[in-house]
Design a protein around this motif. Structure first.
Motif, mmCIF file in Angstrom:
data_model
loop_
_atom_site.group_PDB
_atom_site.id
_atom_site.type_symbol
_atom_site.label_atom_id
_atom_site.label_comp_id
_atom_site.label_asym_id
_atom_site.label_seq_id
_atom_site.Cartn_x
_atom_site.Cartn_y
_atom_site.Cartn_z
ATOM 1 N N THR A 54 45.317 31.186 35.531
ATOM 2 C CA THR A 54 44.477 30.433 36.454
ATOM 3 C C THR A 54 43.356 31.334 36.966
ATOM 4 N N ASN A 55 42.402 30.735 37.701
ATOM 5 C CA ASN A 55 41.317 31.524 38.286
ATOM 6 C C ASN A 55 41.857 32.596 39.225
ATOM 7 N N PHE A 56 42.837 32.218 40.034
ATOM 8 C CA PHE A 56 43.389 33.177 40.985
ATOM 9 C C PHE A 56 44.116 34.309 40.268
ATOM 10 N N GLU A 57 44.902 33.956 39.257
ATOM 11 C CA GLU A 57 45.602 34.990 38.497
ATOM 12 C C GLU A 57 44.618 35.925 37.810
ATOM 13 N N THR A 58 43.523 35.358 37.299
ATOM 14 C CA THR A 58 42.508 36.180 36.652
ATOM 15 C C THR A 58 41.848 37.125 37.659
ATOM 16 N N LEU A 59 41.544 36.616 38.858
ATOM 17 C CA LEU A 59 40.957 37.457 39.902
ATOM 18 C C LEU A 59 41.908 38.576 40.300
ATOM 19 N N VAL A 60 43.187 38.249 40.388
ATOM 20 C CA VAL A 60 44.201 39.262 40.722
ATOM 21 C C VAL A 60 44.225 40.355 39.662
ATOM 22 N N HIS A 61 44.235 39.947 38.392
ATOM 23 C CA HIS A 61 44.216 40.923 37.297
ATOM 24 C C HIS A 61 42.934 41.761 37.329
ATOM 25 N N LEU A 62 41.805 41.113 37.612
ATOM 26 C CA LEU A 62 40.527 41.815 37.666
ATOM 27 C C LEU A 62 40.521 42.873 38.768
ATOM 28 N N LYS A 205 50.731 36.913 31.171
ATOM 29 C CA LYS A 205 51.040 36.054 32.321
ATOM 30 C C LYS A 205 52.235 36.597 33.103
ATOM 31 N N VAL A 206 53.182 37.214 32.403
ATOM 32 C CA VAL A 206 54.350 37.794 33.080
ATOM 33 C C VAL A 206 53.927 38.934 33.997
ATOM 34 N N ILE A 265 38.576 43.057 31.339
ATOM 35 C CA ILE A 265 37.773 41.888 31.690
ATOM 36 C C ILE A 265 37.598 40.954 30.502
ATOM 37 N N ILE A 266 37.325 41.498 29.318
ATOM 38 C CA ILE A 266 37.159 40.648 28.137
ATOM 39 C C ILE A 266 38.458 39.926 27.807
ATOM 40 N N ALA A 267 39.567 40.651 27.884
ATOM 41 C CA ALA A 267 40.861 40.019 27.610
ATOM 42 C C ALA A 267 41.158 38.925 28.628
ATOM 43 N N LEU A 268 40.807 39.156 29.893
ATOM 44 C CA LEU A 268 41.073 38.167 30.943
ATOM 45 C C LEU A 268 40.243 36.904 30.743
ATOM 46 N N GLU A 269 38.957 37.072 30.431
ATOM 47 C CA GLU A 269 38.091 35.912 30.226
ATOM 48 C C GLU A 269 38.574 35.082 29.040
ATOM 49 N N ASN A 270 39.020 35.753 28.001
ATOM 50 C CA ASN A 270 39.512 35.040 26.818
ATOM 51 C C ASN A 270 40.815 34.296 27.089
ATOM 52 N N ASN A 271 41.565 34.725 28.106
ATOM 53 C CA ASN A 271 42.877 34.136 28.358
ATOM 54 C C ASN A 271 42.867 33.145 29.520
ATOM 55 N N MET A 272 41.674 32.822 30.054
ATOM 56 C CA MET A 272 41.598 31.912 31.201
ATOM 57 C C MET A 272 41.809 30.466 30.786
ATOM 58 N N LYS A 276 34.922 28.745 32.086
ATOM 59 C CA LYS A 276 33.609 28.528 32.688
ATOM 60 C C LYS A 276 33.555 29.049 34.118
ATOM 61 N N SER A 277 34.703 29.197 34.746
ATOM 62 C CA SER A 277 34.750 29.688 36.122
ATOM 63 C C SER A 277 34.621 31.204 36.208
ATOM 64 N N PHE A 278 34.582 31.871 35.061
ATOM 65 C CA PHE A 278 34.516 33.334 35.067
ATOM 66 C C PHE A 278 33.123 33.821 35.465
ATOM 67 N N GLY A 279 32.079 33.215 34.890
ATOM 68 C CA GLY A 279 30.713 33.600 35.218
ATOM 69 C C GLY A 279 30.187 32.782 36.377
ATOM 70 N N GLY A 280 28.874 32.748 36.514
ATOM 71 C CA GLY A 280 28.279 31.979 37.601
ATOM 72 C C GLY A 280 28.130 32.801 38.873
ATOM 73 N N THR A 281 27.302 32.293 39.776
ATOM 74 C CA THR A 281 27.006 33.015 41.017
ATOM 75 C C THR A 281 28.255 33.295 41.834
#
Length: 462
Positions: A54-62, A205-206, A265-272, A276-281
């Protein structure tokens, strides 16, 4: 998660990859040599990840991927730059890193859309981009995958080495105080089995709950460190606003290492689940990088103000050795960095196994055993490197300057030139000139930063 360097076609079937060529390469050009483009195709809608985040999980990983040992090395980085130069250049490097990551992600998206594939990873993206770019760059396409993979593996293994040295050094201070004095290499050896154990986790994800725990521990630890830093802090007049120019490459390498988690970061974006929520302002990347840059600049400034020229490669090493609170901080950060080791080790294992070995053992009954052996070997390699050069601060500067000047700055600029070539480079080819400046900046940073770090490592052993 499959390694992002493998591309899936529109039906999400993984193509075979022989050497540096994939089956998708055969679909890249039409018979007349022109690129096939379908403007209606959206790669994000065709991704089929088995365990999307999810977006939150991706942010946490980032955050966890960037909030590691780098933030604790920032006071020493500021010592190498001065507090005014350090603040300004940390923000500028943060903006540069974030911009280059956007360039990379957008270039990959354009290529995916152009060739109707859901995912193209960094190495394959670079290969295809060079094949379609200026004529003078096309001969380099055949080497692109190995070069990018090589830089990525070296960088991620470097992070893992730094993490081992960090945990071992902090544990050593505690053991030295309460028990007996042991060489830091012995502590590295003691960590070997636990590190192998945590690296057996095969699903990204684990790792999300562990990353969340590590983030909480890191923020608590930062808060406790700030209590020490802000207690009886010296006057700013006692510190240098600007340092010697010769020290700046070490600052550059440390900050780049701290801020640029390009592999993760590349791995996270690919696994979202919603890429589309990865980029943007207000996307995941910008939000995460703003938090990271503010924390790094603040910690570097305040830590340098407190400890000045005595700033260590890790801020935890500057804390009093005999106090319970400072000992607790060391334990907290040691746990957080230990957990982060698994996330950082995920990328090199992913590349080595899924790109170069999985096809060889695909029909083997012992496929899982071979993968686990790869994971064990990777941990042992990072352990041996950490034992060979247990110099935390210099290690950070070396890997930051050598790998990230290329991966995080120069390569994305080269890819953008190729993707937009020849008629989409803007008025007066402004994008071309901008990217040339980025490439030159990356090359200078690589050469100067690597030379300075290697020189200081050699001197430290004399």
């Amino acid at each position: 998660m499959k390694r992002p360097s493998e591309m899936s076609n529109a039906g999400n079937e993984s193509p075979t990859r022989k050497g540096n060529t994939t089956s998708v390469d055969m679909q890249i050009f039409a018979s007349n040599g022109n690129t096939i483009v379908d403007e209606s195709y959206d790669p994000h809608l065709h991704r089929n990840r088995p365990h999307p985040t999810t977006n939150f999980e991706t942010l946490v990983h980032l955050l966890k991927g960037s909030l590691g040992t780098g933030i604790l090395a920032m006071p020493q980085a500021f010592y190498n730059a001065g507090y005014i130069s350090g603040l300004i250049n940390t923000v500028l490097i943060g903006i540069l890193c974030t911009y280059c990551l956007h360039v990379l992600v957008q270039a990959q998206y354009i290529l995916c859309k152009r060739h109707r594939v859901p995912i193209l990873t960094y190495p394959i993206s670079m290969k295809i981009a060079l094949e379609e770019g200026p004529q003078c760059l096309r001969p380099f396409a055949r080497y692109a995958v190995v070069i990018v993979d090589g830089f990525m593996i070296i960088y991620q293994l470097g992070i893992c080495c730094v993490y081992i040295v960090f945990v071992a050094t902090n544990v050593k201070q505690l053991v030295d105080y309460y028990w007996l004095t042991l060489d830091v290499k012995i502590h590295c050896l003691i960590l070997l089995v636990p590190l192998i154990g945590i690296n057996m986790i095969r699903n990204l994800k684990v790792l999300a709950p562990f990353s969340t725990l590590a983030n909480i521990i890191t923020f608590v630890g930062i808060g406790l460190i700030l209590a020490y830093i802000l207690d009886d802090i010296p006057s700013i007049s006692e510190r240098e606003p600007f340092a010697e120019v010769g020290k700046f490459p070490l600052f550059f390498g440390t900050v780049l290492f701290a801020l640029e988690a390009v592999g993760v970061i590349i791995a996270l974006e690919n696994n979202m689940a919603t890429p589309k929520s990865f980029g943007g302002t207000c996307g995941v990347l910008n939000v995460g990088m703003i938090v990271i840059v503010v924390l790094y600049a603040g910690m570097g400034f305040l830590g340098y103000l407190k400890y000045g020229a005595d700033s260590e490669g890790s801020l935890t090493l500057n804390l009093p050795q005999e106090e319970i609170m400072s000992q607790s901080i060391r334990v907290l950060f040691a746990i957080a960095i230990f957990i982060s080791y698994a996330l950082q080790c995920y990328v090199p294992v992913d590349i080595i196994w899924n790109v170069y070995l999985v096809e060889k053992y695909r029909d083997s009954n012992n496929k899982l055993v071979y993968e686990l052996l790869v994971r064990i070997v990777v941990v042992i390699v990072t352990f041996l490197l950490a034992v060979a050069i247990p110099r935390l601060g210099l290690f950070i500067s070396l890997f930051g300057a050598f790998c990230l000047s290329a991966l995080g700055i120069a390569f994305p600029a080269i890819m953008e030139i190729c993707v937009l070539w020849p008629d989409k480079l803007g008025p007066g080819k402004v994008t071309l000139w901008k990217d040339i400046v980025l490439i030159l900046f990356g090359v200078v940073g690589l050469v100067a930063g690597t030379y300075t770090a290697v020189r200081d490592i050699i001197i430290s052993f004399m």
